[in-house]
Motif scaffolding. Sequence first.
Motif, PDB file in Angstrom:
ATOM      1  N   LEU A  62       0.728  -1.049   0.172  1.00  0.00           N
ATOM      2  CA  LEU A  62       0.032   0.020  -0.046  1.00  0.00           C
ATOM      3  C   LEU A  62       0.661   1.461  -0.032  1.00  0.00           C
ATOM      4  CD1 LEU A  62      -3.035   0.873   0.113  1.00  0.00           C
ATOM      5  CD2 LEU A  62      -2.943   0.909   2.559  1.00  0.00           C
ATOM      6  N   PRO A  65       3.422   2.813  -4.100  1.00  0.00           N
ATOM      7  CA  PRO A  65       2.783   3.222  -5.444  1.00  0.00           C
ATOM      8  C   PRO A  65       3.500   3.030  -6.696  1.00  0.00           C
ATOM      9  CG  PRO A  65       3.651   5.376  -4.205  1.00  0.00           C
ATOM     10  CD  PRO A  65       3.930   4.397  -3.453  1.00  0.00           C
ATOM     11  N   ARG A  66       3.179   2.774  -7.763  1.00  0.00           N
ATOM     12  CA  ARG A  66       3.972   2.643  -8.960  1.00  0.00           C
ATOM     13  C   ARG A  66       4.557   3.901  -9.360  1.00  0.00           C
ATOM     14  NH1 ARG A  66       7.030   1.754 -12.394  1.00  0.00           N
ATOM     15  NH2 ARG A  66       6.602   0.139 -14.262  1.00  0.00           N
ATOM     16  N   SER A  70       7.306   6.707  -1.758  1.00  0.00           N
ATOM     17  CA  SER A  70       7.290   5.869  -0.596  1.00  0.00           C
ATOM     18  C   SER A  70       8.000   6.553   0.438  1.00  0.00           C
ATOM     19  CB  SER A  70       8.226   4.431  -1.141  1.00  0.00           C
ATOM     20  OG  SER A  70       7.617   4.138  -2.240  1.00  0.00           O
ATOM     21  N   SER A 107       2.644   9.386   1.269  1.00  0.00           N
ATOM     22  CA  SER A 107       2.694   8.198   0.327  1.00  0.00           C
ATOM     23  C   SER A 107       1.311   7.769  -0.104  1.00  0.00           C
ATOM     24  CB  SER A 107       3.339   7.219   1.106  1.00  0.00           C
ATOM     25  OG  SER A 107       3.463   5.876   0.301  1.00  0.00           O
ATOM     26  N   CYS A 110      -0.745   9.186  -3.065  1.00  0.00           N
ATOM     27  CA  CYS A 110      -0.210   8.702  -4.281  1.00  0.00           C
ATOM     28  C   CYS A 110      -1.316   7.608  -4.808  1.00  0.00           C
ATOM     29  CB  CYS A 110       1.274   8.320  -4.287  1.00  0.00           C
ATOM     30  SG  CYS A 110       2.225   9.743  -3.779  1.00  0.00           S
ATOM     31  N   THR A 111      -1.884   6.872  -3.726  1.00  0.00           N
ATOM     32  CA  THR A 111      -2.786   5.829  -4.536  1.00  0.00           C
ATOM     33  C   THR A 111      -4.025   6.062  -3.953  1.00  0.00           C
ATOM     34  OG1 THR A 111      -0.839   4.142  -3.782  1.00  0.00           O
ATOM     35  CG2 THR A 111      -3.233   3.273  -3.983  1.00  0.00           C
ATOM     36  N   ALA A 114      -6.247   5.108  -0.727  1.00  0.00           N
ATOM     37  CA  ALA A 114      -5.493   4.497   0.296  1.00  0.00           C
ATOM     38  C   ALA A 114      -5.705   5.250   1.477  1.00  0.00           C
ATOM     39  CB  ALA A 114      -3.797   4.679  -0.231  1.00  0.00           C
TER      40      ALA A 114
END
Length: 328
Positions: A62, A65-66, A70, A107, A110-111, A114
């Motif tokens: 989680l 992220p691609r 992080s 972080s 970014c998702t 999340a």
Amino acid sequence: MPSRLRFGDDDFLRCRFAVSPIWETQEAVRTLKRPDRHGYHVPWLRRIRDAATTLDLTPLWLLMPRRGHSPDWLGPPPIGPAATFEEEIAAVRASDPEAAREDTAQSLACTPGALESEHGRAWLADPARMVRELADAMEEAWRVLVEPEWHRLRALLEADVAYHSRRLAEVGLGTLLPELDRRLSWDGRTLTLALGIEYVRDLGGQGLVLMPSVFSWPEVITGFEPPWQPTVVYPARGIAGLWTEPGARTPEPLVRLLGRNRATVLAALDEPATTTALAHRLALAPSSVSAHLTVLREAGLLTARRYGHQVLYERTPLGMALTAGQPT
């Protein structure tokens, strides 16, 4: 959109290499989720397939992220040139919860979704518990995914450091940096990284840590925010042969000349390695490997030099010629 790291006068004196087991653990977890990274690591993936099913890696994924941030606190730059995993995870466990909360929130953003997920809400509500849970997850991933192979991984990483340290002495920092990866360029004061992201940082006298990585391949990574040490992570040399069993590469003429075990030890030294790393990789007793290394060195086929608390063995030109089956 390049990234740029700007050097001041003091920064040239504070550049160093380092190896980080916790970084390799983080990137091993990420690699499991990234098929584009699997190319060189198929033997490792097969080896850990069953063990990996015992892990719940969802919380760590989680925060990977691609594209995006992080948390630096969970995968920090190395705390020393040869820190152990135990030292590094202790530093992670000692993270300031409020700083970790802010870093983690960045972080999670970014998702999509999340921040509102069960994990996201619980972590941000109780960051001290978050630090404990994620440190526990990272330690379990280390024990299952990386620690069983750490002798092999560390040998490759230390060989990279030894090689590039020698190149630094030969050609200087300005020539070395672009040699680490084709995406790095140097203009005398600024290291530019063609990574497709925009990031600018003045090193501010902290210098730069250069860190080879196995599982980060094929990426070059930077972007650690202050107060973290400025760091560039680059793919280590020799990854293509990392998971190849050395015995399968031992030429038969060399076996007839030196004997099976001694020839296998010489053939295994595609990159410099320690006695312990070779013994682990070849499934031989350390005392036996040490005896073979002594004979090979006395015969002029190897050299030995100290790296920190360890001794690295490396083929001489004669040793290289024999393993290649070429005349000197």
